[in-house]
Design an enzyme around this catalytic site. Structure first.
Site, PDB file in Angstrom:
ATOM      1  N   GLU A  65       0.824  -1.219   0.000  1.00 61.73           N
ATOM      2  CA  GLU A  65       0.000   0.000   0.000  1.00 61.73           C
ATOM      3  C   GLU A  65       0.859   1.270   0.000  1.00 61.73           C
ATOM      4  O   GLU A  65       0.511   2.256  -0.643  1.00 61.73           O
ATOM      5  CB  GLU A  65      -0.912  -0.015   1.237  1.00 61.73           C
ATOM      6  CG  GLU A  65      -2.026   0.997   1.184  1.00 61.73           C
ATOM      7  CD  GLU A  65      -3.047   0.766   2.289  1.00 61.73           C
ATOM      8  OE1 GLU A  65      -3.601  -0.345   2.358  1.00 61.73           O
ATOM      9  OE2 GLU A  65      -3.274   1.688   3.086  1.00 61.73           O
ATOM     10  N   ASP A  66       1.961   1.260   0.712  1.00 66.36           N
ATOM     11  CA  ASP A  66       2.693   2.511   0.954  1.00 66.36           C
ATOM     12  C   ASP A  66       4.104   2.589   0.391  1.00 66.36           C
ATOM     13  O   ASP A  66       4.797   3.592   0.603  1.00 66.36           O
ATOM     14  CB  ASP A  66       2.760   2.782   2.464  1.00 66.36           C
ATOM     15  CG  ASP A  66       1.383   3.087   3.044  1.00 66.36           C
ATOM     16  OD1 ASP A  66       0.516   3.575   2.292  1.00 66.36           O
ATOM     17  OD2 ASP A  66       1.165   2.823   4.234  1.00 66.36           O
TER      18      ASP A  66
END
Ligand SMILES: [Mn+2]
Length: 179
Positions: A65-66
């Site tokens: 996600e990051d």
């Protein structure tokens, strides 16, 4: 030489490299890696979880996600089960933020037991962090809204780990968030 301890160290090192330049949103800008390590530790020390794949997925849970990490990369390095758990806890960043939050509420009950564990520990960590210090730029209302939303997600994770669920319930109670 493929003991769980060796595997977990490899996983922590991978995550640390990936999150190398990231900081948390708290006023002290804590190194980001404190969060995934802390989530895995909540599982082991408070949830009694010893499933190595769950602990690895916890350490890796924000890499897709990051950071620039792909699921294929995780699968090649740590196998299909760990990659699948991370996939289950990864928001679709192409969607607007409110829609992602709505989907978390909707998808929580449909997750595997392994993914539900990671989600419980992630929420517990984040709520404790919010209580410890308000992120830069957050109002009291925004903090309270986060609690209300987290309560909705956790509602869909019931029956997964009594110890973690009880600690979450206690935080919601203290905050006056309806069960
Ligand atoms: Mn997280």
């Amino acid at each position: 030489m493929n003991s769980d301890a060796v595997l977990l160290l490899e996983t922590v090192n991978f995550a640390a490299e990936k999150h190398r330049n990231q900081r948390r949103k708290d006023p002290e800008a804590t190194p980001y890696i404190n969060h995934p390590i802390g989530v895995a530790r909540i599982l082991s020390h408070e949830g009694g979880v010893t499933d190595i794949e769950v602990l690895q997925a916890a350490v890796l849970h924000d890499t897709v996600e990051d950071t620039d990490t792909s699921l294929a990369e995780l699968e090649a390095a740590f196998g299909p089960i760990v990659a699948r758990i991370v996939e289950e806890v990864t928001d679709d960043k192409r969607l607007p933020k409110q829609e992602r939050k709505r989907q978390q509420v909707e998808h929580a009950p449909l997750c595997s037991g392994q993914a539900k564990l990671v989600k419980l520990a992630d929420k517990l960590y984040n709520l404790r962090d919010l209580i410890r210090s308000t992120p830069a730029g957050w109002t009291a209302e925004r903090v309270q809204e986060y609690f209300v939303w987290a309560r909705e997600v956790v509602r869909g994770l019931k029956g997964t780990n009594p110890a973690l669920e009880e600690k979450l319930e206690e935080l919601f109670r203290q905050r006056g968030v309806q069960l």
